[in-house]
Design a protein around this motif. Structure first.
Motif, PDB file in Angstrom:
ATOM      1  N   ALA A 211       0.841  -1.200   0.000  1.00  0.00           N
ATOM      2  CA  ALA A 211       0.000   0.000   0.000  1.00  0.00           C
ATOM      3  C   ALA A 211       0.875   1.248   0.000  1.00  0.00           C
ATOM      4  CB  ALA A 211      -0.899  -0.012   1.237  1.00  0.00           C
ATOM      5  N   GLY A 212       0.514   2.210  -0.823  1.00  0.00           N
ATOM      6  CA  GLY A 212       1.309   3.418  -0.968  1.00  0.00           C
ATOM      7  C   GLY A 212       1.529   4.170   0.323  1.00  0.00           C
ATOM      8  N   ASP A 213       0.550   4.151   1.231  1.00  0.00           N
ATOM      9  CA  ASP A 213       0.711   4.912   2.471  1.00  0.00           C
ATOM     10  C   ASP A 213       1.745   4.297   3.418  1.00  0.00           C
ATOM     11  OD1 ASP A 213      -0.883   2.717   3.056  1.00  0.00           O
ATOM     12  OD2 ASP A 213      -2.292   3.846   4.309  1.00  0.00           O
ATOM     13  N   LEU A 214       2.258   3.123   3.096  1.00  0.00           N
ATOM     14  CA  LEU A 214       3.313   2.494   3.897  1.00  0.00           C
ATOM     15  C   LEU A 214       4.713   2.857   3.412  1.00  0.00           C
ATOM     16  CD1 LEU A 214       1.784  -1.082   4.300  1.00  0.00           C
ATOM     17  CD2 LEU A 214       1.788   0.786   5.971  1.00  0.00           C
ATOM     18  N   ILE A 215       4.812   3.575   2.310  1.00  0.00           N
ATOM     19  CA  ILE A 215       6.109   3.887   1.709  1.00  0.00           C
ATOM     20  C   ILE A 215       6.627   5.210   2.266  1.00  0.00           C
ATOM     21  CG2 ILE A 215       7.345   4.342  -0.442  1.00  0.00           C
ATOM     22  CD1 ILE A 215       5.118   2.662  -1.847  1.00  0.00           C
ATOM     23  N   PRO A 216       7.768   5.205   2.944  1.00  0.00           N
ATOM     24  CA  PRO A 216       8.315   6.449   3.464  1.00  0.00           C
ATOM     25  C   PRO A 216       8.887   7.332   2.352  1.00  0.00           C
ATOM     26  CG  PRO A 216       9.593   4.546   4.237  1.00  0.00           C
ATOM     27  CD  PRO A 216       8.520   4.035   3.342  1.00  0.00           C
ATOM     28  N   ALA A 217       8.825   8.618   2.556  1.00  0.00           N
ATOM     29  CA  ALA A 217       9.291   9.574   1.545  1.00  0.00           C
ATOM     30  C   ALA A 217      10.781   9.430   1.261  1.00  0.00           C
ATOM     31  CB  ALA A 217       8.972  11.002   1.991  1.00  0.00           C
ATOM     32  N   ASP A 218      11.564   8.927   2.211  1.00  0.00           N
ATOM     33  CA  ASP A 218      13.015   8.822   2.002  1.00  0.00           C
ATOM     34  C   ASP A 218      13.438   7.448   1.476  1.00  0.00           C
ATOM     35  OD1 ASP A 218      12.463   7.421   4.329  1.00  0.00           O
ATOM     36  OD2 ASP A 218      14.171   8.220   5.440  1.00  0.00           O
ATOM     37  N   ALA A 219      12.469   6.656   1.020  1.00  0.00           N
ATOM     38  CA  ALA A 219      12.771   5.307   0.519  1.00  0.00           C
ATOM     39  C   ALA A 219      13.217   5.337  -0.938  1.00  0.00           C
ATOM     40  CB  ALA A 219      11.530   4.424   0.643  1.00  0.00           C
ATOM     41  N   LEU A 220      13.900   4.284  -1.315  1.00  0.00           N
ATOM     42  CA  LEU A 220      14.166   3.981  -2.718  1.00  0.00           C
ATOM     43  C   LEU A 220      13.355   2.733  -3.023  1.00  0.00           C
ATOM     44  CD1 LEU A 220      15.578   4.047  -5.474  1.00  0.00           C
ATOM     45  CD2 LEU A 220      17.456   2.759  -4.443  1.00  0.00           C
ATOM     46  N   VAL A 221      12.439   2.842  -3.987  1.00  0.00           N
ATOM     47  CA  VAL A 221      11.569   1.716  -4.333  1.00  0.00           C
ATOM     48  C   VAL A 221      11.970   1.207  -5.710  1.00  0.00           C
ATOM     49  CG1 VAL A 221       9.192   0.989  -4.735  1.00  0.00           C
ATOM     50  CG2 VAL A 221       9.704   2.650  -2.926  1.00  0.00           C
ATOM     51  N   PHE A 222      12.341  -0.067  -5.770  1.00  0.00           N
ATOM     52  CA  PHE A 222      12.745  -0.702  -7.013  1.00  0.00           C
ATOM     53  C   PHE A 222      11.724  -1.765  -7.375  1.00  0.00           C
ATOM     54  CE2 PHE A 222      14.985  -4.241  -9.146  1.00  0.00           C
ATOM     55  CZ  PHE A 222      15.359  -3.585 -10.305  1.00  0.00           C
ATOM     56  N   ASP A 223      11.199  -1.676  -8.585  1.00  0.00           N
ATOM     57  CA  ASP A 223      10.279  -2.694  -9.086  1.00  0.00           C
ATOM     58  C   ASP A 223      10.945  -3.334 -10.295  1.00  0.00           C
ATOM     59  OD1 ASP A 223       8.141  -4.259  -9.933  1.00  0.00           O
ATOM     60  OD2 ASP A 223       6.663  -2.703  -9.489  1.00  0.00           O
ATOM     61  N   MET A 224      11.107  -4.653 -10.278  1.00  0.00           N
ATOM     62  CA  MET A 224      11.799  -5.336 -11.368  1.00  0.00           C
ATOM     63  C   MET A 224      11.032  -5.301 -12.682  1.00  0.00           C
ATOM     64  SD  MET A 224      13.710  -8.578  -9.630  1.00  0.00           S
ATOM     65  CE  MET A 224      12.377  -9.166  -8.608  1.00  0.00           C
ATOM     66  N   ILE A 225       9.739  -4.995 -12.624  1.00  0.00           N
ATOM     67  CA  ILE A 225       8.961  -4.862 -13.855  1.00  0.00           C
ATOM     68  C   ILE A 225       9.489  -3.649 -14.607  1.00  0.00           C
ATOM     69  CG2 ILE A 225       6.655  -4.390 -14.770  1.00  0.00           C
ATOM     70  CD1 ILE A 225       5.600  -6.047 -12.372  1.00  0.00           C
ATOM     71  N   TYR A 226       9.673  -3.785 -15.907  1.00  0.00           N
ATOM     72  CA  TYR A 226      10.365  -2.736 -16.664  1.00  0.00           C
ATOM     73  C   TYR A 226       9.430  -1.728 -17.309  1.00  0.00           C
ATOM     74  CZ  TYR A 226       9.968  -6.634 -19.988  1.00  0.00           C
ATOM     75  OH  TYR A 226       9.537  -7.688 -20.734  1.00  0.00           O
TER      76      TYR A 226
ATOM     77  N   ALA B 241       4.628   9.523  -5.689  1.00  0.00           N
ATOM     78  CA  ALA B 241       3.677  10.492  -5.157  1.00  0.00           C
ATOM     79  C   ALA B 241       3.960  10.814  -3.689  1.00  0.00           C
ATOM     80  CB  ALA B 241       2.252   9.969  -5.313  1.00  0.00           C
ATOM     81  N   ARG B 242       4.561   9.881  -2.981  1.00  0.00           N
ATOM     82  CA  ARG B 242       4.914  10.114  -1.577  1.00  0.00           C
ATOM     83  C   ARG B 242       6.304  10.733  -1.425  1.00  0.00           C
ATOM     84  NH1 ARG B 242       1.872   8.524   2.364  1.00  0.00           N
ATOM     85  NH2 ARG B 242       3.590   8.025   3.743  1.00  0.00           N
ATOM     86  N   GLY B 243       6.987  10.960  -2.559  1.00  0.00           N
ATOM     87  CA  GLY B 243       8.296  11.597  -2.518  1.00  0.00           C
ATOM     88  C   GLY B 243       9.468  10.643  -2.551  1.00  0.00           C
ATOM     89  N   ALA B 244       9.211   9.352  -2.646  1.00  0.00           N
ATOM     90  CA  ALA B 244      10.295   8.360  -2.672  1.00  0.00           C
ATOM     91  C   ALA B 244      10.962   8.347  -4.044  1.00  0.00           C
ATOM     92  CB  ALA B 244       9.739   6.969  -2.351  1.00  0.00           C
ATOM     93  N   ARG B 245      12.226   7.951  -4.064  1.00  0.00           N
ATOM     94  CA  ARG B 245      12.926   7.734  -5.337  1.00  0.00           C
ATOM     95  C   ARG B 245      12.494   6.384  -5.873  1.00  0.00           C
ATOM     96  NH1 ARG B 245      18.738   7.532  -4.766  1.00  0.00           N
ATOM     97  NH2 ARG B 245      18.298   6.530  -2.803  1.00  0.00           N
ATOM     98  N   THR B 246      12.404   6.271  -7.196  1.00  0.00           N
ATOM     99  CA  THR B 246      11.939   5.023  -7.793  1.00  0.00           C
ATOM    100  C   THR B 246      12.833   4.594  -8.951  1.00  0.00           C
ATOM    101  OG1 THR B 246      10.460   6.126  -9.362  1.00  0.00           O
ATOM    102  CG2 THR B 246       9.535   5.549  -7.206  1.00  0.00           C
TER     103      THR B 246
END
Length: 79
Positions: free
Chosen positions: A14-29, A40-45
């Motif tokens: 869930a998006g509301d669990l993602i901290p703004a200072d996180a780096l989120v990596f999704d293997m889907i290209y 949208a929460r300010g995290a790097r992706t």
């Protein structure tokens, strides 16, 4: 690792669990709901396109014995 997001708009987190200072990596290209919500929460992706190109480059080099044309491969990925 999960295939959620490959088909449709599912997300493993869930998006509301993602901290703004996180780096989120999704293997889907491509951009997924997970990446959109994280941004949208300010995290790097990062999506998996860089990983896919690098895997293809290694295969190309092993099969041909030549350096992979990374610029061409990145352009093909974007197209």
């Amino acid at each position: 690792a999960t295939s959620l997001g490959w088909h449709g708009d599912e997300t493993p987190l869930a998006g509301d669990l993602i901290p703004a200072d996180a780096l989120v990596f999704d293997m889907i290209y491509r951009q997924t709901r997970l990446l959109r919500e994280a941004a949208a929460r300010g995290a790097r992706t990062l999506d998996g396109s860089h990983m896919l190109v690098r895997q293809a480059a290694l295969a190309f080099e092993r099969w041909t014995g030549r350096a992979a044309p990374l610029d061409v491969m990145r352009a093909a990925m974007r197209a």
